[in-house]
Enzyme design. Sequence first.
Site, short mmCIF file in Angstrom:
data_model
loop_
_atom_site.label_atom_id
_atom_site.label_comp_id
_atom_site.label_asym_id
_atom_site.label_seq_id
_atom_site.Cartn_x
_atom_site.Cartn_y
_atom_site.Cartn_z
N GLU A 28 27.41 9.73 32.48
CA GLU A 28 27.00 9.20 31.79
C GLU A 28 27.31 10.26 30.39
O GLU A 28 25.92 10.10 29.19
CB GLU A 28 25.65 8.84 31.72
CG GLU A 28 25.15 7.48 32.12
CD GLU A 28 23.95 6.75 32.70
OE1 GLU A 28 22.90 6.31 31.71
OE2 GLU A 28 23.24 7.09 34.20
N SER A 157 23.52 2.90 32.54
CA SER A 157 24.47 2.58 31.77
C SER A 157 25.18 1.46 32.30
O SER A 157 25.58 1.38 31.32
CB SER A 157 24.50 3.74 30.90
OG SER A 157 24.18 4.54 30.37
N TYR A 223 26.58 -0.08 24.56
CA TYR A 223 26.96 1.13 23.40
C TYR A 223 27.95 1.16 22.52
O TYR A 223 28.18 2.06 21.19
CB TYR A 223 27.44 2.53 24.66
CG TYR A 223 26.31 2.65 25.15
CD1 TYR A 223 25.14 3.71 24.77
CD2 TYR A 223 26.32 2.54 26.70
CE1 TYR A 223 24.24 4.01 25.97
CE2 TYR A 223 25.58 3.04 26.90
CZ TYR A 223 24.30 3.58 26.75
OH TYR A 223 23.10 3.78 27.55
N ARG A 262 11.57 4.18 30.32
CA ARG A 262 11.31 2.48 29.57
C ARG A 262 11.73 1.48 31.19
O ARG A 262 12.37 2.80 32.18
CB ARG A 262 13.11 2.13 29.31
CG ARG A 262 13.59 1.27 28.20
CD ARG A 262 14.62 1.17 27.09
NE ARG A 262 15.50 0.69 28.12
CZ ARG A 262 16.45 0.88 28.57
NH1 ARG A 262 17.19 2.24 28.48
NH2 ARG A 262 17.46 0.63 29.93
N ASP A 264 13.49 -2.67 32.61
CA ASP A 264 14.13 -3.61 31.94
C ASP A 264 13.48 -4.59 33.57
O ASP A 264 13.45 -4.55 33.89
CB ASP A 264 15.48 -2.86 32.29
CG ASP A 264 16.22 -1.86 31.48
OD1 ASP A 264 15.44 -1.75 30.29
OD2 ASP A 264 17.24 -1.52 32.31
N GLU A 277 14.91 -2.11 36.95
CA GLU A 277 14.93 -1.19 36.77
C GLU A 277 14.45 -0.57 36.20
O GLU A 277 13.86 -0.70 35.14
CB GLU A 277 16.73 -0.77 36.84
CG GLU A 277 17.07 -1.16 35.58
CD GLU A 277 18.53 -0.29 35.59
OE1 GLU A 277 18.78 1.11 34.52
OE2 GLU A 277 19.91 -0.25 36.27
N ASN A 279 13.63 3.86 34.52
CA ASN A 279 14.76 4.90 33.46
C ASN A 279 13.97 5.43 32.58
O ASN A 279 13.33 5.36 31.72
CB ASN A 279 15.56 4.10 31.91
CG ASN A 279 16.47 2.52 32.22
OD1 ASN A 279 18.04 3.39 32.38
ND2 ASN A 279 16.00 1.51 32.36
N GLY A 283 18.31 6.44 27.08
CA GLY A 283 19.34 6.63 25.79
C GLY A 283 18.46 7.63 24.62
O GLY A 283 17.43 6.15 24.10
#
Length: 330
Positions: A28, A157, A223, A262, A264, A277, A279, A283
């Site tokens: 990443e 990602s 992205y 974050r 998800d 998951e 984070n 990002g």
Amino acid sequence: MSRINDTANVKPQAFGKVAVLMGGWSSERAVSLRSGQAVLDALLRCGVDAHGIDVKKQTVLQELESGKFARAFIVLHGPGGEDGRIQAVLEILDIPYTGSDVLSSALGMDKLRSKMILEAAGLPTPDYMVLDDDTDPEYVVASLGLPLMVKPALEGSSIGMTRVDEPQQMREAYATAAQFSGAVIAERWIEGGEYTVTILGEQALPVIKLETPNAFYDYEAKYQSDQTRYLCPCGLNAEQEGQLQRLALAAFKAVGARGWGRVDILCSEDGKPWVIELNTVPGMTDHSLVPMAAKAVGMDFDQLAYAILAQTLVGHNGNRQQGGNHVGAG
């Protein structure tokens, strides 16, 4: 204005010299460089004495020590930056840093271990199996059904992830995920809406719904694609959105995460939410979700970066709060 944006009285001089850690050596790296540059530019616009460091194994210790930094803003994604290793370095150097500590970073990065913790905490996460070279695809399919997701446990990602629709796809999907370090897991597919919840401080921000024409919200959708849709308001009623926010906070706390991050979540067609998951260093690019959620509560990108950095002034132990011997340096 919400208390998450209560940083107006914090002067830029309070932070001292700040290292913005980006790049690294994970898959990443490119995303991290973009995120890091965006954060660096934002802090500079806010008057912070911020300096970007492209983190490399051979030089990061020397750069952090010689730079006499007062604190660090971690924008490193993936192994090396999001898994507790850079956090441990900063702990040893007594430099306060943004986000979660060593243990919770490591747990959040490891999809397998975090799922184990979520299960132990009684929080819903899809059924899964750990795969190896000898795993019988037919057994996996019989256990989890089709479609299913195969993913490496230590990547972010959506790197290395494959949706499997037929048993004969299992071998190739496993080989793709096994290129990366750590375990490979197969996870039951949840058909329904995909949502993400940003955590900032002790609060869950407005939920964002993700819509993509791709098979799933993969790297390209995250992205590169201009066809991915981000809906905020997310379309859920207040009770449903509150349920997702509470679940995200519970998942975040279950692994001991703090500061910002974050979670998800997928909602199955019957309305049940499932944590996919966590984070702990999400990002911060122009396609990223955390800035979108912050904007929904009136925070622009500069205010968001500043608020995250301000969390280092009230760290979870005395040394981190004071910044050891480095505060005010440089």
